[in-house]
Scaffold this motif. Sequence first.
Motif, PDB file in Angstrom:
ATOM      1  N   HIS A 119      25.020  19.597 -62.848  1.00 43.13           N
ATOM      2  CA  HIS A 119      24.004  20.613 -63.193  1.00 43.13           C
ATOM      3  C   HIS A 119      22.638  20.028 -62.869  1.00 43.13           C
ATOM      4  CE1 HIS A 119      22.264  24.069 -64.970  1.00 43.13           C
ATOM      5  NE2 HIS A 119      22.054  23.596 -66.172  1.00 43.13           N
ATOM      6  N   TYR A 120      22.531  19.518 -61.651  1.00 42.42           N
ATOM      7  CA  TYR A 120      21.342  18.797 -61.230  1.00 42.42           C
ATOM      8  C   TYR A 120      20.114  19.700 -61.202  1.00 42.42           C
ATOM      9  CZ  TYR A 120      23.566  20.604 -56.974  1.00 42.42           C
ATOM     10  OH  TYR A 120      24.214  21.382 -56.055  1.00 42.42           O
ATOM     11  N   LEU A 121      18.970  19.068 -61.246  1.00 40.25           N
ATOM     12  CA  LEU A 121      17.656  19.696 -61.344  1.00 40.25           C
ATOM     13  C   LEU A 121      17.409  20.219 -62.756  1.00 40.25           C
ATOM     14  CD1 LEU A 121      17.428  21.710 -57.967  1.00 40.25           C
ATOM     15  CD2 LEU A 121      16.656  19.384 -58.432  1.00 40.25           C
ATOM     16  N   ALA A 122      18.309  21.070 -63.262  1.00 38.75           N
ATOM     17  CA  ALA A 122      18.060  21.726 -64.543  1.00 38.75           C
ATOM     18  C   ALA A 122      18.073  20.763 -65.719  1.00 38.75           C
ATOM     19  CB  ALA A 122      19.072  22.840 -64.767  1.00 38.75           C
ATOM     20  N   GLN A 123      19.033  19.824 -65.753  1.00 37.24           N
ATOM     21  CA  GLN A 123      19.091  18.927 -66.909  1.00 37.24           C
ATOM     22  C   GLN A 123      18.860  17.463 -66.532  1.00 37.24           C
ATOM     23  OE1 GLN A 123      22.827  20.184 -68.522  1.00 37.24           O
ATOM     24  NE2 GLN A 123      24.056  18.782 -67.323  1.00 37.24           N
ATOM     25  N   ASP A 124      18.192  17.264 -65.413  1.00 35.86           N
ATOM     26  CA  ASP A 124      17.804  15.905 -65.048  1.00 35.86           C
ATOM     27  C   ASP A 124      16.942  15.232 -66.120  1.00 35.86           C
ATOM     28  OD1 ASP A 124      19.148  16.354 -62.719  1.00 35.86           O
ATOM     29  OD2 ASP A 124      17.414  16.188 -61.389  1.00 35.86           O
ATOM     30  N   LEU A 147      24.079  14.749 -58.269  1.00 37.08           N
ATOM     31  CA  LEU A 147      24.781  14.891 -56.995  1.00 37.08           C
ATOM     32  C   LEU A 147      23.844  15.258 -55.859  1.00 37.08           C
ATOM     33  CD1 LEU A 147      28.093  16.703 -58.012  1.00 37.08           C
ATOM     34  CD2 LEU A 147      27.566  14.260 -57.978  1.00 37.08           C
ATOM     35  N   VAL A 148      22.879  16.118 -56.129  1.00 35.17           N
ATOM     36  CA  VAL A 148      22.006  16.589 -55.050  1.00 35.17           C
ATOM     37  C   VAL A 148      21.244  15.441 -54.394  1.00 35.17           C
ATOM     38  CG1 VAL A 148      19.994  17.086 -56.505  1.00 35.17           C
ATOM     39  CG2 VAL A 148      20.362  18.400 -54.401  1.00 35.17           C
ATOM     40  N   GLU A 149      20.905  14.424 -55.167  1.00 35.97           N
ATOM     41  CA  GLU A 149      20.197  13.284 -54.592  1.00 35.97           C
ATOM     42  C   GLU A 149      21.112  12.473 -53.680  1.00 35.97           C
ATOM     43  OE1 GLU A 149      17.090  12.811 -54.742  1.00 35.97           O
ATOM     44  OE2 GLU A 149      16.573  14.259 -56.305  1.00 35.97           O
ATOM     45  N   LEU A 150      22.389  12.440 -54.004  1.00 36.46           N
ATOM     46  CA  LEU A 150      23.333  11.658 -53.212  1.00 36.46           C
ATOM     47  C   LEU A 150      23.615  12.286 -51.863  1.00 36.46           C
ATOM     48  CD1 LEU A 150      25.927  10.632 -55.941  1.00 36.46           C
ATOM     49  CD2 LEU A 150      24.089   9.250 -54.988  1.00 36.46           C
ATOM     50  N   PHE A 151      23.641  13.624 -51.815  1.00 36.28           N
ATOM     51  CA  PHE A 151      23.957  14.259 -50.533  1.00 36.28           C
ATOM     52  C   PHE A 151      22.740  14.887 -49.858  1.00 36.28           C
ATOM     53  CE2 PHE A 151      25.408  17.825 -53.488  1.00 36.28           C
ATOM     54  CZ  PHE A 151      24.385  18.718 -53.180  1.00 36.28           C
ATOM     55  N   ALA A 152      21.535  14.595 -50.356  1.00 36.86           N
ATOM     56  CA  ALA A 152      20.327  15.245 -49.841  1.00 36.86           C
ATOM     57  C   ALA A 152      20.124  15.013 -48.344  1.00 36.86           C
ATOM     58  CB  ALA A 152      19.109  14.770 -50.623  1.00 36.86           C
ATOM     59  N   ASP A 153      20.313  13.785 -47.887  1.00 33.68           N
ATOM     60  CA  ASP A 153      20.086  13.486 -46.471  1.00 33.68           C
ATOM     61  C   ASP A 153      21.066  14.248 -45.582  1.00 33.68           C
ATOM     62  OD1 ASP A 153      18.025  11.811 -47.177  1.00 33.68           O
ATOM     63  OD2 ASP A 153      19.209   9.975 -47.008  1.00 33.68           O
ATOM     64  N   VAL A 154      22.335  14.258 -45.982  1.00 37.16           N
ATOM     65  CA  VAL A 154      23.346  14.973 -45.214  1.00 37.16           C
ATOM     66  C   VAL A 154      23.077  16.473 -45.266  1.00 37.16           C
ATOM     67  CG1 VAL A 154      25.803  15.553 -45.078  1.00 37.16           C
ATOM     68  CG2 VAL A 154      25.084  13.193 -45.513  1.00 37.16           C
ATOM     69  N   ALA A 155      22.711  16.975 -46.433  1.00 39.98           N
ATOM     70  CA  ALA A 155      22.438  18.400 -46.585  1.00 39.98           C
ATOM     71  C   ALA A 155      21.303  18.845 -45.675  1.00 39.98           C
ATOM     72  CB  ALA A 155      22.099  18.720 -48.037  1.00 39.98           C
ATOM     73  N   ALA A 156      20.283  18.015 -45.575  1.00 38.84           N
ATOM     74  CA  ALA A 156      19.140  18.356 -44.722  1.00 38.84           C
ATOM     75  C   ALA A 156      19.549  18.435 -43.257  1.00 38.84           C
ATOM     76  CB  ALA A 156      18.029  17.326 -44.905  1.00 38.84           C
ATOM     77  N   GLU A 157      20.536  17.642 -42.861  1.00 38.11           N
ATOM     78  CA  GLU A 157      20.980  17.625 -41.470  1.00 38.11           C
ATOM     79  C   GLU A 157      21.883  18.803 -41.121  1.00 38.11           C
ATOM     80  OE1 GLU A 157      22.903  13.928 -40.861  1.00 38.11           O
ATOM     81  OE2 GLU A 157      21.096  12.706 -41.124  1.00 38.11           O
ATOM     82  N   ILE A 158      22.725  19.223 -42.056  1.00 35.76           N
ATOM     83  CA  ILE A 158      23.762  20.204 -41.717  1.00 35.76           C
ATOM     84  C   ILE A 158      23.435  21.619 -42.167  1.00 35.76           C
ATOM     85  CG2 ILE A 158      25.530  18.417 -41.831  1.00 35.76           C
ATOM     86  CD1 ILE A 158      26.410  19.585 -44.500  1.00 35.76           C
ATOM     87  N   ARG A 159      22.412  21.794 -42.989  1.00 32.97           N
ATOM     88  CA  ARG A 159      22.122  23.112 -43.518  1.00 32.97           C
ATOM     89  C   ARG A 159      21.753  24.089 -42.409  1.00 32.97           C
ATOM     90  NH1 ARG A 159      17.091  22.853 -47.467  1.00 32.97           N
ATOM     91  NH2 ARG A 159      17.762  25.024 -47.718  1.00 32.97           N
ATOM     92  N   THR A 160      22.104  25.348 -42.607  1.00 29.17           N
ATOM     93  CA  THR A 160      21.694  26.417 -41.692  1.00 29.17           C
ATOM     94  C   THR A 160      20.905  27.493 -42.414  1.00 29.17           C
ATOM     95  OG1 THR A 160      23.861  27.471 -41.984  1.00 29.17           O
ATOM     96  CG2 THR A 160      23.575  26.061 -40.072  1.00 29.17           C
ATOM     97  N   GLY A 161      20.967  27.520 -43.742  1.00 30.24           N
ATOM     98  CA  GLY A 161      20.183  28.468 -44.519  1.00 30.24           C
ATOM     99  C   GLY A 161      18.811  27.900 -44.834  1.00 30.24           C
ATOM    100  N   ASP A 162      17.843  28.783 -45.009  1.00 28.87           N
ATOM    101  CA  ASP A 162      16.480  28.342 -45.318  1.00 28.87           C
ATOM    102  C   ASP A 162      16.336  27.914 -46.777  1.00 28.87           C
ATOM    103  OD1 ASP A 162      15.577  28.868 -42.731  1.00 28.87           O
ATOM    104  OD2 ASP A 162      15.121  30.958 -43.210  1.00 28.87           O
TER     105      ASP A 162
END
Length: 263
Positions: A119-124, A147-162
Motif C-alpha cells: 500500500h505504498y505512498l499512502a502509508q509510507d 514496492l514502488v521504490e524497488l521497481f521504479a527504474d524498471v517501471a519508468a522504462e517499460i511504461r506506456t501509460g502517462d
Amino acid sequence: MDDTPNAGPHRVAEMTWREIDAALDRTRTLLIPVGSTEQHGHHLPLGVDALMPEAIGERVVERTPALLAPPIWYGVSPHHTFKPGTFTVSTETFQRYVFDICDSASEWGIENVLLLNGHYLAQDPELEVVVRRLRTESDVDAFHVPLVELFADVAAEIRTGDVSFHASEFETSIMLALFPELVDMDAATAVDPPEESLPLTDYDALGDNRVGWSLTAEDMEAITSSGNIGDPTVATAEKGDALVEAAVSGITELVDALEEPEE
C-alpha cells in the motif's frame, strides 16, 4: 547457519513452533507483507495491496533463508472509503499494531524485519515511524520496503501509460503476472486525473511528488467514478513480470546482505 537458501519450510503460518525453532538456525530475518483491503476499481480485487507483497515475499524466500509472515490485511485507507468493501484503521492503531507484531517476533529470535509495503505512498509515513521505533526501542534492524521504490527504474522504462496512480498500469500488470484469475481486463477503464496539480505534487506513482500530501475520500470520489486513476488497459503480464523481478531481486539482495555471517 545452513547455506541452502530455502532449506525447510518458510511460511510462518504453515509451520509448527518446533519448525520455527529449527529455522532460526539458518535465518534471523522475517519478511512481513503489509497491505490494505480497499477498492481497486472495476477490474481488480480489494486485496491487491496485500496479495502483491505476499507473492513477492514468497519468491524472495525461495531464494533466501528468510521466513515469510502472514500478511497484514488492513491499513490506512480513509481515502478509499467512498466505495464499499474498503476497510481502514487510524494511523495510531496501524502503527501500534505493526510495531507490536514485529516486537513480538523479536522475542523469539528475529533480528531483521522487512516490512514489504504493498500500500505504498499512502502509508509510507506510518511505516517509517514504525521502523524508527523498532530500531530504537526493540533493537530490531527494521526496514520499510515500499514496492514502488524497488521497481521504479524498471517501471519508468517499460511504461506506456502517462499516469499510473491507483489500480492502473503498474498494479494491474503485477496482478496479471501473479494472479491473472483475479483480474477482469474487460472491466478495466482509463481515468484521467485533473490536468493540473499543485507544485511538487503529481497524480502519478513515478511523478513529481516532492512533498507529503494525501487525498480524502471526497477528493477521490470527485476524481474517479470507477475507483482507479490512470490507464489499466495498457497493463500486461509481461510488464508485471519485469516489475515483480525488480522487486524480488532488490529484496533478495538486502536479505542476502543481512544474512552474511559476521567475521
